[in-house]
Design an enzyme around this catalytic site. Structure first.
Site, PDB file in Angstrom:
ATOM      1  N   LEU A   1      50.789 -68.575  20.382  1.00 23.30           N
ATOM      2  CA  LEU A   1      51.568 -68.371  18.922  1.00 23.30           C
ATOM      3  C   LEU A   1      53.074 -68.413  18.959  1.00 23.30           C
ATOM      4  O   LEU A   1      53.659 -68.021  20.031  1.00 23.30           O
ATOM      5  CB  LEU A   1      51.084 -67.185  18.028  1.00 23.30           C
TER       6      LEU A   1
ATOM      7  N   THR B   1      58.440 -69.607  25.620  1.00 15.94           N
ATOM      8  CA  THR B   1      59.711 -69.676  26.177  1.00 15.94           C
ATOM      9  C   THR B   1      60.274 -68.957  27.137  1.00 15.94           C
ATOM     10  O   THR B   1      60.772 -69.229  28.150  1.00 15.94           O
ATOM     11  CB  THR B   1      60.663 -70.106  25.003  1.00 15.94           C
TER      12      THR B   1
ATOM     13  N   SER C   1      51.138 -76.073  20.640  1.00 19.07           N
ATOM     14  CA  SER C   1      49.814 -77.134  20.708  1.00 19.07           C
ATOM     15  C   SER C   1      48.451 -76.396  20.154  1.00 19.07           C
ATOM     16  O   SER C   1      47.599 -75.791  20.876  1.00 19.07           O
ATOM     17  CB  SER C   1      49.558 -77.463  22.074  1.00 19.07           C
TER      18      SER C   1
END
Length: 197
Positions: A33, A39, A106
């Protein structure tokens, strides 16, 4: 397609490039999520691998969407095309022996399976970066969840669009209640046997 003539058999092959680099290429496909820590984990893992002499490339959702995929929206078809293009770019990096870390929500298993098929199952390592929705919302520095809950952002994964959590990821990294150092160590320990010559 009849006028396209690939020259893959005439250029340096992957084994040559991996010998030059002293490493094996692969992709760590970080899925989770928004706010789960994808990141952050990719950035820190890249620094750790670089410190150990490995050549890496981080591909991140926001960076890709301001460049190669800046013509795509967030509807189902555009999201699928976003992942398809990323997978094709990733395949090029992996074929050059680069350890590629992809940080993309994704959201569907079908999208991740498509990316795996494009890149190649032997080079695709699915990393489920997992944090509960409420933790992701607490970490929401960009205010995206707040806007999504107010109806200002349609098709927002986890709120108005579904997220299919991986059922059998290659590695499952829980980022809630753990330090970034612990999470990075888990990823590095996992990938090192795969990339070390």
């Amino acid at each position: 397609m009849e006028h396209i003539h690939p020259v893959f058999d005439q250029i340096l092959n992957r084994a040559d490039k991996e010998r030059m680099l002293g490493q094996r290429g692969c992709t760590l496909w970080l899925t989770g999520l928004s706010g789960s820590g994808k990141t952050t984990l990719a950035r820190h893992a890249e620094k750790e691998l670089a410190a150990q002499g490995f050549l890496t490339q981080v591909l991140d959702g926001d960076n890709i969407r301001t460049g190669i995929n800046n013509n795509l929206g967030f509807g189902e078809e555009d999201r699928r095309e976003n992942i398809r293009r990323i997978a094709e770019v990733t395949k090029l990096f992996v074929q050059c022996g680069v350890v590629t870390m992809n940080s993309f929500i994704s959201p569907s298993q079908e999208m991740r399976d498509m990316a795996r098929d494009i890149i190649g199952p032997e080079d695709f390592l699915e990393v489920f970066v997992d944090a509960p929705l409420e933790v992701c919302e607490e970490r929401d520095v960009k205010g995206m969840y707040k806007k999504a809950r107010a109806g200002q952002i349609p098709n927002f994964t986890g709120i108005s669009a579904p997220y299919d959590a991986p059922e059998k990821p290659d590695i499952h990294v829980r980022t809630d209640g753990r330090s970034i150092e612990e999470c990075v160590k888990q990823v590095i320990d996992f990938v090192m046997p795969r990339i070390k010559v």
